[in-house]
Design an enzyme around this catalytic site. Structure first.
Site, short mmCIF file in Angstrom:
data_model
loop_
_atom_site.label_atom_id
_atom_site.label_comp_id
_atom_site.label_asym_id
_atom_site.label_seq_id
_atom_site.Cartn_x
_atom_site.Cartn_y
_atom_site.Cartn_z
N GLU A 141 0.83 -1.21 0.00
CA GLU A 141 0.00 0.00 0.00
C GLU A 141 0.87 1.25 0.00
OE1 GLU A 141 -2.63 -0.67 -1.07
OE2 GLU A 141 -4.24 -0.78 0.39
N THR A 193 -5.01 6.81 -5.82
CA THR A 193 -5.20 7.04 -4.39
C THR A 193 -4.32 8.19 -3.90
OG1 THR A 193 -5.79 4.75 -4.05
CG2 THR A 193 -5.04 5.93 -2.12
N1 HSE Z 1 -8.43 4.81 3.20
C1 HSE Z 1 -7.79 4.93 1.93
C2 HSE Z 1 -8.18 6.24 1.28
C3 HSE Z 1 -8.22 3.79 1.06
O1 HSE Z 1 -9.37 6.55 1.30
O2 HSE Z 1 -7.31 6.95 0.79
C4 HSE Z 1 -7.59 3.80 -0.30
O3 HSE Z 1 -8.02 2.66 -0.97
#
Ligand code: HSE
Length: 318
Positions: A141, A193
């Site tokens: 991630e 993201t």
């Molecule tokens: N919690 C993270 C965001 C998840 O919203 O940026 C990304 O998949």
């Protein structure tokens, strides 16, 4: 140490592990970075075996052309973190077929990272526990979005709905939840993201924070008590959604029409662009899907939909 030596000596070097790593919906509307759940569809497929060559060999069995250098690949990065904590230099060969489109907002990178470490761990006769696997997978991630977060990784590994109370140190709570149907629409645009995080405000007003934590607590209580009404009214996000929803065409209309069709509520899936809605039953979830189709057809936007349920097993061995 002897115990570990024994574990390694007992390994079957010819074993092949095949898994399915599910898509996940992070945030669950109000729980930015702290809540997420796994769904039964879509899922990535992976196969892993020991290889005679040291290091990690990655074979892509899909159309996405993702990097095969382990340090540039989210599955590779997760596995490298795992290998750093192993006492012997194993070589792994991993074949990945991604069915979860990268950048779709339903945990594509998490599925690769979590799938890789769960599968490799099975080759190692489950040497590491789930929490440790989450810690390894968060390196994937970090590579994908610039920061470690576990709200896709944890549900992908544990299944069901998970609360990540803390990531340093890790504190993951698997939550019981009633039957929930999930409708997901993925408009065919890509939202990275890292970009969706970079536009967020770094400061929040106390009055908004109060609303948000009321909703998170309400959602968790609603899940544990199987109180659908409480779940529905807690699916509200006053911090993130107002900023991110501008990146998603038709967002407000989809939300409004889905609720009119009977959905309990929903919002942006992870960092988007996918949108998810929760319903009590399949018929409602399918009506929600119809509304989503109508709206994106009117907007002339290519899209995919899924009607699925919460996945309670996490990564599955096949
Ligand atoms: N919690 C993270 C965001 C998840 O919203 O940026 C990304 O998949």
């Amino acid at each position: 140490m002897n115990e570990i030596k024994d574990i390694y000596q007992s390994l079957d070097r010819n074993k092949v592990v095949k898994i399915q790593a599910p898509a996940t919906v992070a945030n669950m509307v109000c729980g930015f970075d702290v809540l997420g759940f796994a769904v039964n569809e879509p899922y990535d497929e992976m196969q892993i075996r020991f290889s005679d060559t040291a290091g990690i060999t990655i074979i892509n069995d899909d159309e996405y052309n993702l990097p095969t250098e382990p340090e540039k690949n989210v599955a590779g990065a997760a596995l490298l973190a795992m290998m750093e904590e192993m006492e012997e230099n194993f070589g792994f060969e991993m074949t990945i077929r991604k069915n979860i489109k990268p950048g779709s907002g339903v945990g594509s990178s998490a599925a690769s990272a979590a799938g890789a470490v769960v599968a490799a761990n099975r080759l190692l006769n489950d040497r590491f526990d789930n929490e440790t696997l989450v810690r390894f997978a968060m390196n994937g991630e970090k590579l994908a979005s610039g920061v470690k977060h576990a709200d896709n990784i944890a549900p992908c590994i544990y299944g069901g709905v998970t609360l990540i109370r803390s990531i340093f140190p890790l504190d993951i709570i698997a939550l019981n939840a009633p039957t929930l149907y999930v409708t997901i629409v993925h408009p065919q645009i890509e939202v990275r993201t890292a970009d969706a995080r970079s536009i967020l405000k770094q400061k929040v007003l106390l009055k908004d924070a109060i609303k948000q934590w009321g909703n998170i607590a309400g959602l968790v209580a609603g899940l544990l008590k199987s109180d659908y009404e409480l779940i529905g009214r807690s699916l509200e996000d006053v911090l993130i959604e107002p900023v991110r929803s501008i990146l998603i065409p038709g967002f407000d209309l989809i939300k409004q029409k889905s609720k009119e069709a009977g959905a309990l509520g929903g919002g942006i899936s992870g960092s988007g662009p996918s949108i998810f809605m929760l319903s009590r039953d399949e018929a409602t979830a399918k009506n929600v899907e119809k509304e989503m189709h109508i709206i994106y057809e009117q907007l002339g936007l290519d899209h995919h939909t899924y009607v699925t349920t919460v996945n309670h097993s996490g990564v599955r061995f096949v």
